[in-house]
Write a protein that holds these residues in place. Structure first.
Motif, PDB file in Angstrom:
ATOM      1  N   UNK A  25       8.110  46.400 -14.465  1.00  0.00           N
ATOM      2  CA  UNK A  25       6.786  45.808 -15.539  1.00  0.00           C
ATOM      3  C   UNK A  25       6.795  45.234 -16.736  1.00  0.00           C
ATOM      4  N   UNK A  26       7.724  45.067 -16.909  1.00  0.00           N
ATOM      5  CA  UNK A  26       8.044  44.096 -18.040  1.00  0.00           C
ATOM      6  C   UNK A  26       7.485  42.952 -17.761  1.00  0.00           C
ATOM      7  N   UNK A  27       7.900  41.949 -15.723  1.00  0.00           N
ATOM      8  CA  UNK A  27       7.701  41.516 -15.141  1.00  0.00           C
ATOM      9  C   UNK A  27       6.183  41.101 -15.011  1.00  0.00           C
ATOM     10  N   UNK A  28       5.785  42.452 -15.105  1.00  0.00           N
ATOM     11  CA  UNK A  28       4.293  41.979 -14.673  1.00  0.00           C
ATOM     12  C   UNK A  28       3.075  41.866 -15.461  1.00  0.00           C
ATOM     13  N   UNK A  29       3.590  42.237 -16.819  1.00  0.00           N
ATOM     14  CA  UNK A  29       3.464  42.263 -18.339  1.00  0.00           C
ATOM     15  C   UNK A  29       4.338  40.155 -18.907  1.00  0.00           C
ATOM     16  N   UNK A  30       5.315  40.244 -18.239  1.00  0.00           N
ATOM     17  CA  UNK A  30       5.139  38.838 -18.553  1.00  0.00           C
ATOM     18  C   UNK A  30       4.130  37.793 -17.744  1.00  0.00           C
ATOM     19  N   UNK A  31       4.298  37.853 -16.688  1.00  0.00           N
ATOM     20  CA  UNK A  31       2.959  37.437 -15.685  1.00  0.00           C
ATOM     21  C   UNK A  31       1.623  37.537 -16.191  1.00  0.00           C
ATOM     22  N   UNK A  32       1.347  38.467 -16.815  1.00  0.00           N
ATOM     23  CA  UNK A  32      -0.110  38.284 -16.567  1.00  0.00           C
ATOM     24  C   UNK A  32      -0.541  37.997 -17.881  1.00  0.00           C
ATOM     25  N   UNK A  33       1.023  37.619 -19.012  1.00  0.00           N
ATOM     26  CA  UNK A  33       0.365  37.088 -20.187  1.00  0.00           C
ATOM     27  C   UNK A  33       0.657  35.498 -20.127  1.00  0.00           C
ATOM     28  N   UNK A  34       1.226  35.060 -18.972  1.00  0.00           N
ATOM     29  CA  UNK A  34       1.571  33.573 -18.880  1.00  0.00           C
ATOM     30  C   UNK A  34       0.317  33.386 -18.015  1.00  0.00           C
ATOM     31  N   UNK A  35      -0.546  34.142 -17.507  1.00  0.00           N
ATOM     32  CA  UNK A  35      -1.580  33.015 -16.901  1.00  0.00           C
ATOM     33  C   UNK A  35      -3.154  34.229 -17.235  1.00  0.00           C
ATOM     34  N   UNK A  36      -2.743  34.255 -18.577  1.00  0.00           N
ATOM     35  CA  UNK A  36      -3.556  35.262 -19.022  1.00  0.00           C
ATOM     36  C   UNK A  36      -4.895  34.328 -18.813  1.00  0.00           C
TER      37      UNK A  36
END
Length: 182
Positions: A25-36
């Motif tokens: 879930x943290x990875x998905x959140x980080x992926x979302x933030x990095x490609x926001x």
């Protein structure tokens, strides 16, 4: 007792999988933030539409709060598993059980508040945290009010168990006084 063992058998793997899911879930959140900017080109904050390129900070906060909300729900399953272990030991009206019910209720209520506040102030669609179908909700467990109901239910259970524990202690004292009188 068979029911408790069956529930423990079902909940334990779920808790392990959920605890392992937190880094994902943290990875998905980080992926979302990095490609926001590409995933969420615009959003509404307090009813005003903003472009993500111009002002992305509220989306970062919102994503973090959604992550915290899901982690709180996962931790509730962890505490539920600990509660079941106490029941298996036949320690039903103990202080630990009351504390576990209160912790689970508080975690779910905090998760509800986070989702409610985030949902009121900021509106956007993404594929990680906010998923909507035509009626707005995919399942009953994604509705924040259900989380609140379960949270309040666990808090009420903690109060009921606390009252029963006090009643049990008073009955033991009365029994001892009666034995002394005889």
């Amino acid at each position: 007792m068979k029911t408790i063992n069956l529930l423990s058998f079902i909940i334990y793997p779920i808790v392990i999988c959920f605890l392992l899911f937190i880094p994902l879930l943290g990875y998905f959140g980080f992926e979302l933030i990095s490609n926001l900017e590409n995933r969420i080109p615009s959003y509404q904050l307090f009813g005003t539409k903003y472009n993500t390129v111009d002002l992305a900070f509220p989306l970062y906060i919102s994503t973090f709060l959604y992550f915290v909300s899901y982690v709180l729900i996962i931790l509730t399953f962890y505490w539920f598993n600990k509660l079941i272990e106490q029941f298996k030991k036949r320690q039903i009206f103990e202080h630990k059980v009351i504390r576990y019910f209160r912790i689970m209720g508080n975690l779910l209520c905090i998760s509800f508040l986070i989702r409610l506040i985030t949902g009121i102030f900021i509106h956007y669609k993404d594929d990680v945290f906010v998923k909507q179908n035509p009626i707005g909700v995919n399942s009953i467990f994604e509705m924040p009010i259900v989380i609140l109901v379960f949270g309040l239910f666990f808090i009420v259970l903690s109060k009921a168990f606390e009252i029963e524990k006090k009643q049990k202690e008073e009955n033991i004292e009365l029994k001892q006084e009666n034995e002394l009188t005889i």
